[in-house]
Each structure stands twice: as C-alpha cells, then as structure tokens.
Design a protein around this motif. Structure first.
Motif, PDB file in Angstrom:
ATOM      1  N   ILE A  13      -1.920  21.912  22.035  1.00 57.83           N
ATOM      2  CA  ILE A  13      -2.736  20.711  21.885  1.00 57.83           C
ATOM      3  C   ILE A  13      -4.110  21.059  21.335  1.00 57.83           C
ATOM      4  O   ILE A  13      -4.643  20.392  20.450  1.00 57.83           O
ATOM      5  N   ALA A  14      -4.685  22.140  21.845  1.00 56.88           N
ATOM      6  CA  ALA A  14      -6.010  22.566  21.390  1.00 56.88           C
ATOM      7  C   ALA A  14      -5.990  22.928  19.906  1.00 56.88           C
ATOM      8  O   ALA A  14      -6.892  22.575  19.142  1.00 56.88           O
ATOM      9  N   LEU A  15      -4.919  23.616  19.484  1.00 60.62           N
ATOM     10  CA  LEU A  15      -4.811  24.000  18.085  1.00 60.62           C
ATOM     11  C   LEU A  15      -4.658  22.785  17.181  1.00 60.62           C
ATOM     12  O   LEU A  15      -5.285  22.681  16.126  1.00 60.62           O
ATOM     13  N   VAL A  16      -3.825  21.820  17.617  1.00 55.45           N
ATOM     14  CA  VAL A  16      -3.614  20.618  16.830  1.00 55.45           C
ATOM     15  C   VAL A  16      -4.897  19.810  16.748  1.00 55.45           C
ATOM     16  O   VAL A  16      -5.288  19.296  15.698  1.00 55.45           O
ATOM     17  N   THR A  17      -5.592  19.692  17.904  1.00 61.15           N
ATOM     18  CA  THR A  17      -6.838  18.919  17.952  1.00 61.15           C
ATOM     19  C   THR A  17      -7.886  19.511  17.020  1.00 61.15           C
ATOM     20  O   THR A  17      -8.652  18.789  16.374  1.00 61.15           O
ATOM     21  N   HIS A  18      -7.897  20.857  16.922  1.00 60.38           N
ATOM     22  CA  HIS A  18      -8.926  21.513  16.108  1.00 60.38           C
ATOM     23  C   HIS A  18      -8.484  21.711  14.656  1.00 60.38           C
ATOM     24  O   HIS A  18      -9.204  22.279  13.861  1.00 60.38           O
ATOM     25  N   SER A  19      -7.258  21.254  14.340  1.00 63.69           N
ATOM     26  CA  SER A  19      -6.805  21.400  12.958  1.00 63.69           C
ATOM     27  C   SER A  19      -7.730  20.621  12.042  1.00 63.69           C
ATOM     28  O   SER A  19      -8.305  19.609  12.437  1.00 63.69           O
ATOM     29  N   GLN A  20      -7.857  21.083  10.816  1.00 64.88           N
ATOM     30  CA  GLN A  20      -8.840  20.511   9.911  1.00 64.88           C
ATOM     31  C   GLN A  20      -8.195  20.050   8.618  1.00 64.88           C
ATOM     32  O   GLN A  20      -7.208  20.632   8.158  1.00 64.88           O
ATOM     33  N   THR A  21      -8.737  19.029   8.072  1.00 65.52           N
ATOM     34  CA  THR A  21      -8.343  18.539   6.752  1.00 65.52           C
ATOM     35  C   THR A  21      -9.595  18.435   5.910  1.00 65.52           C
ATOM     36  O   THR A  21     -10.535  17.751   6.288  1.00 65.52           O
ATOM     37  N   ARG A  22      -9.594  19.109   4.768  1.00 62.97           N
ATOM     38  CA  ARG A  22     -10.763  19.087   3.896  1.00 62.97           C
ATOM     39  C   ARG A  22     -10.690  17.879   2.972  1.00 62.97           C
ATOM     40  O   ARG A  22      -9.684  17.658   2.293  1.00 62.97           O
ATOM     41  N   LYS A  23     -11.741  17.102   2.950  1.00 61.55           N
ATOM     42  CA  LYS A  23     -11.831  15.920   2.104  1.00 61.55           C
ATOM     43  C   LYS A  23     -12.444  16.353   0.771  1.00 61.55           C
ATOM     44  O   LYS A  23     -13.640  16.203   0.535  1.00 61.55           O
ATOM     45  N   VAL A  57     -20.991  23.953  10.121  1.00 59.05           N
ATOM     46  CA  VAL A  57     -20.237  24.573   9.030  1.00 59.05           C
ATOM     47  C   VAL A  57     -18.848  23.953   8.936  1.00 59.05           C
ATOM     48  O   VAL A  57     -18.355  23.648   7.837  1.00 59.05           O
ATOM     49  N   GLU A  58     -18.195  23.748  10.091  1.00 59.38           N
ATOM     50  CA  GLU A  58     -16.871  23.111  10.105  1.00 59.38           C
ATOM     51  C   GLU A  58     -16.948  21.723   9.468  1.00 59.38           C
ATOM     52  O   GLU A  58     -16.092  21.343   8.659  1.00 59.38           O
ATOM     53  N   GLU A  59     -17.972  20.965   9.816  1.00 62.59           N
ATOM     54  CA  GLU A  59     -18.139  19.628   9.245  1.00 62.59           C
ATOM     55  C   GLU A  59     -18.331  19.693   7.730  1.00 62.59           C
ATOM     56  O   GLU A  59     -17.768  18.871   6.990  1.00 62.59           O
ATOM     57  N   ALA A  60     -19.130  20.645   7.281  1.00 62.34           N
ATOM     58  CA  ALA A  60     -19.383  20.784   5.847  1.00 62.34           C
ATOM     59  C   ALA A  60     -18.086  21.077   5.104  1.00 62.34           C
ATOM     60  O   ALA A  60     -17.838  20.526   4.020  1.00 62.34           O
ATOM     61  N   TRP A  61     -17.259  21.944   5.679  1.00 59.41           N
ATOM     62  CA  TRP A  61     -15.966  22.255   5.057  1.00 59.41           C
ATOM     63  C   TRP A  61     -15.087  21.005   5.039  1.00 59.41           C
ATOM     64  O   TRP A  61     -14.477  20.671   4.019  1.00 59.41           O
ATOM     65  N   ASN A  62     -15.048  20.305   6.156  1.00 57.86           N
ATOM     66  CA  ASN A  62     -14.249  19.072   6.227  1.00 57.86           C
ATOM     67  C   ASN A  62     -14.683  18.056   5.180  1.00 57.86           C
ATOM     68  O   ASN A  62     -13.858  17.346   4.590  1.00 57.86           O
ATOM     69  N   ASP A  63     -15.997  17.947   4.949  1.00 55.75           N
ATOM     70  CA  ASP A  63     -16.544  16.919   4.067  1.00 55.75           C
ATOM     71  C   ASP A  63     -16.556  17.321   2.594  1.00 55.75           C
ATOM     72  O   ASP A  63     -17.091  16.596   1.756  1.00 55.75           O
ATOM     73  N   GLY A  64     -15.985  18.488   2.278  1.00 56.89           N
ATOM     74  CA  GLY A  64     -15.862  18.881   0.878  1.00 56.89           C
ATOM     75  C   GLY A  64     -17.102  19.478   0.261  1.00 56.89           C
ATOM     76  O   GLY A  64     -17.238  19.502  -0.965  1.00 56.89           O
ATOM     77  N   LEU A  65     -18.026  19.978   1.088  1.00 55.65           N
ATOM     78  CA  LEU A  65     -19.269  20.547   0.563  1.00 55.65           C
ATOM     79  C   LEU A  65     -19.096  21.995   0.125  1.00 55.65           C
ATOM     80  O   LEU A  65     -18.192  22.705   0.578  1.00 55.65           O
ATOM     81  N   ASP A  66     -19.999  22.433  -0.743  1.00 54.80           N
ATOM     82  CA  ASP A  66     -20.080  23.838  -1.127  1.00 54.80           C
ATOM     83  C   ASP A  66     -21.173  24.567  -0.360  1.00 54.80           C
ATOM     84  O   ASP A  66     -21.056  25.769  -0.115  1.00 54.80           O
ATOM     85  N   ALA A  67     -22.248  23.843  -0.019  1.00 55.49           N
ATOM     86  CA  ALA A  67     -23.413  24.512   0.575  1.00 55.49           C
ATOM     87  C   ALA A  67     -24.146  23.575   1.519  1.00 55.49           C
ATOM     88  O   ALA A  67     -24.160  22.356   1.317  1.00 55.49           O
ATOM     89  N   ILE A  68     -24.748  24.167   2.549  1.00 57.14           N
ATOM     90  CA  ILE A  68     -25.626  23.437   3.455  1.00 57.14           C
ATOM     91  C   ILE A  68     -26.840  24.305   3.768  1.00 57.14           C
ATOM     92  O   ILE A  68     -26.813  25.523   3.586  1.00 57.14           O
ATOM     93  N   ALA A  69     -27.882  23.642   4.236  1.00 59.21           N
ATOM     94  CA  ALA A  69     -29.050  24.354   4.782  1.00 59.21           C
ATOM     95  C   ALA A  69     -29.292  23.820   6.186  1.00 59.21           C
ATOM     96  O   ALA A  69     -29.389  22.596   6.371  1.00 59.21           O
TER      97      ALA A  69
END
Length: 356
Positions: A13-23, A57-69
C-alpha cells in the motif's frame, strides 16, 4: 503468518500510495536553445513552508519541471521551535534526491525586508553569510557570492497604485544589485512590472512562491499547471540556466498565457506550429490544416480587414482544419490571444500557406 501477510500488505500500500506520475510539459526546443521549465521561488519547512525539502523535488518531478530553487526566508523561520535554524538546510537536504530525479536544484534564499521589499538570491554559496539586518549589505553579500538577484512580488513596491519605485529600489537598480523581477507570483499578475522589465531590459520571472503542497496549491487556484519561468538555455545545466538569466532569455508562463520579449515568444510560437498545404474541394472551397506540437494551447484571431476568417483554437498537441476566405492570399495575419509582448499588446504573426 498473519503478521507477515499484513506487513507485506502495508508495504505494498505504501509503495502504491507513493507511486508517481510525471505530468510532462512539452515545449519544442529552439535552434541553439533548450526550453527549461523552472519554478525559482519555493519554500520549505525551514522557513514558513509546510513541505519537507525532498518532497519539493518530488513535486517538481511530478509537475514536469526541469529546475527549482529552494528560497527559504532568512528573516522568517516560524518552525524554529521544532527545527534548528539552518539557512542552507533546505538545499542540502534536497540535493541528493534532486540528482536522482534529474531535477536541477539551484541554491537560493529569500531576503525578506519590509523596506524596500523581498528579493530572491539564486546561485548562492552560503545563505548564512547573506543574513543581515541591513538589506543593502545582505544584497551586496549575495552579489559577492555570484548571485542573480530578483525583486519578488512587486505589488509591495506600488502600494495603492502609487509610486512605482521606492528611492531605495531605484538605488539598488542603478547599482545593478538586482537584475530580475517577478511579473507573476502565486496567483497575481503585475502588468506594470512586465512593462517595466521590458523597458529596462530586466529578466522576467513567473513563480509559485509556494508554501503548501503543490497539489493543494493547484486545486485551490483551479490551475492545471503551476506558473513557470521558461528559460532559453544553451544547455540543460545550472550553469546553462544562470547564463540564460544573465542574458535575459526568459519567458513567463501563467494560466496558459506566455509573456516576454517579442523575439523570444514569437520564435517559441512559430516553432510550435506546423501548417499544411491549402486544399480545395470540388467546389474550389479552400481549407488548410494547422497543428500545435506543444502543450501550450493557442488562440489565433484573424487581423484581415473584413474579419471574414474565423478564429483558430489550437489545444495542446491538437490540429485543426479551417476554411480560408475565397479571396485569401497565401499569407494571413493573426493576433495570438494568449501571447503577450507588452501588458496591452499581443503577438501579431503572419502565417504562410502553401497552395497545392
């Protein structure tokens, strides 16, 4: 046996919950430039954010970003009763997972002063050395570290629609102590800042200034995508981003509208559009197909004098077939509804159609 089973179930369940989809957010690269999607104003639990640095960082990857500060406040650390104040901690904690996720992580901080305003310093080496009660000394130290400094949410520099610059801001600008300005922040657009950036050749930024979770932010403000700074970089690297910021090669993106220097937004638009040949049916009525290869939707309004042509609405990665006026030439002029080259001026383009 039961305990082992339930233990495995909980892990699954933890693995499924933390699975990610990049937009993914596709914008075609231009000749000589990579278009990097960046959010360069972000807060974590190490100032007044509610999200741990690695999750940013996880959110940035999910949201399709290349870079954050990560740009946590120097002066405002409301969680200090629970977390040791360390102005470099957000960056230090996040940089490992950023490397794993291939997110370019820029070391930054926010200099938060009531007067003359808030500033982000990007590409710094040590935020602790920048902390200073004197705003000018803080900004000077950031510059000594090679920082690129941005004026944040300039609504605070124009109280009640009054004077555009405080004299303190003017002094900083004349001494080249800040080089960029946000024209979007959170859910706010600053048209005066947009025009001012164009007039003074300042680098344009669009950012979330996010404090809560990305998904909650997008939901609350009814956005499909977060505001971004689109950076025209010669290479996909932190050095590449810095070189582009210094050169002023950025475009603001917010709610499916792009804002920037005419030469940049025009090139970006034309690279995204593919035009087919003109075809005629048996009655000699002419039509043509036009495709949008990017994830930015576009709306084109005709500029011909009789207004006989219809508007063209091109969704993300969509194509449209539209009828041409019977007396049309192979070149038609359009105004792009959602591409701004000044606060009150939209991009105008000429499209060439090849007759069959």
């Amino acid at each position: 046996m039961k305990n082992a089973f339930f233990g495995c179930l909980l892990m699954l369940i933890a693995l499924v919950t933390h699975s990610q989809t990049r937009k993914n957010f596709y914008i075609p690269d231009l000749n000589g430039y990579r278009i990097l999607k960046c959010d360069l104003h972000i807060h974590t639990t190490f100032s007044d954010g509610v999200v741990w640095p690695t999750e940013r960082v996880e959110e940035a990857w999910n949201d399709g970003l290349d870079a954050i500060a990560i740009t946590d406040h120097l002066e405002y650390t409301p969680h200090s009763n629970y977390l040791k104040v360390d102005h470099n901690a957000g960056y230090d904690i996040a940089k490992g997972i950023a490397a794993q996720k291939d997110i370019l992580l820029i070391h930054g901080t926010e200099i938060t002063k009531k007067m003359p305003g808030h500033f982000n310093a990007l590409f710094i080496k040590d935020a602790t050395k920048i902390a200073n009660d004197d705003y000018k000394k803080a900004i000077e130290e950031a510059n000594k570290q090679g920082a690129f400094v941005i004026l944040n949410h300039p609504r605070e520099a124009v109280p009640n629609g009054g004077e555009w610059w405080y004299k303190e801001l003017d002094e900083l600008f004349r001494e080249n102590l800040f080089q960029g300005i946000e024209i979007f922040n959170w859910n706010d657009y600053y048209p005066r800042a947009f025009d001012w950036a164009l007039n003074k050749n300042m680098t344009i930024f669009s950012a979330t200034d996010i404090h809560n979770e990305s998904a909650l932010y997008l939901s609350q403000l009814h956005m499909a995508r977060r505001p971004m700074t689109l950076v025209f970089a010669r290479e996909r690297s932190i050095d590449g981003i810095k070189e582009a910021l210094i050169a002023g090669r950025t475009v603001g993106f917010f709610r499916n509208v792009i804002y920037g220097k005419e030469e940049l937004v025009k090139e970006l638009f034309l690279k995204s559009i593919q035009i087919g040949k003109i075809h005629h049916d048996i009655s000699r009525n002419a039509s043509v197909s036009i495709s949008n290869t990017s994830d930015i939707p576009y709306i084109l309004n005709p500029m011909n004098q009789d207004k006989s042509s219809a508007s063209i609405q091109l969704g993300a990665k969509e194509s449209a077939i539209f009828a041409l006026p019977s007396d049309s030439t192979s070149i038609l002029e359009y105004e792009v509804e959602n591409v701004m080259i000044r606060s009150n001026e939209k991009l105008k383009i000429k499209l060439t159609f090849i007759k069959d």
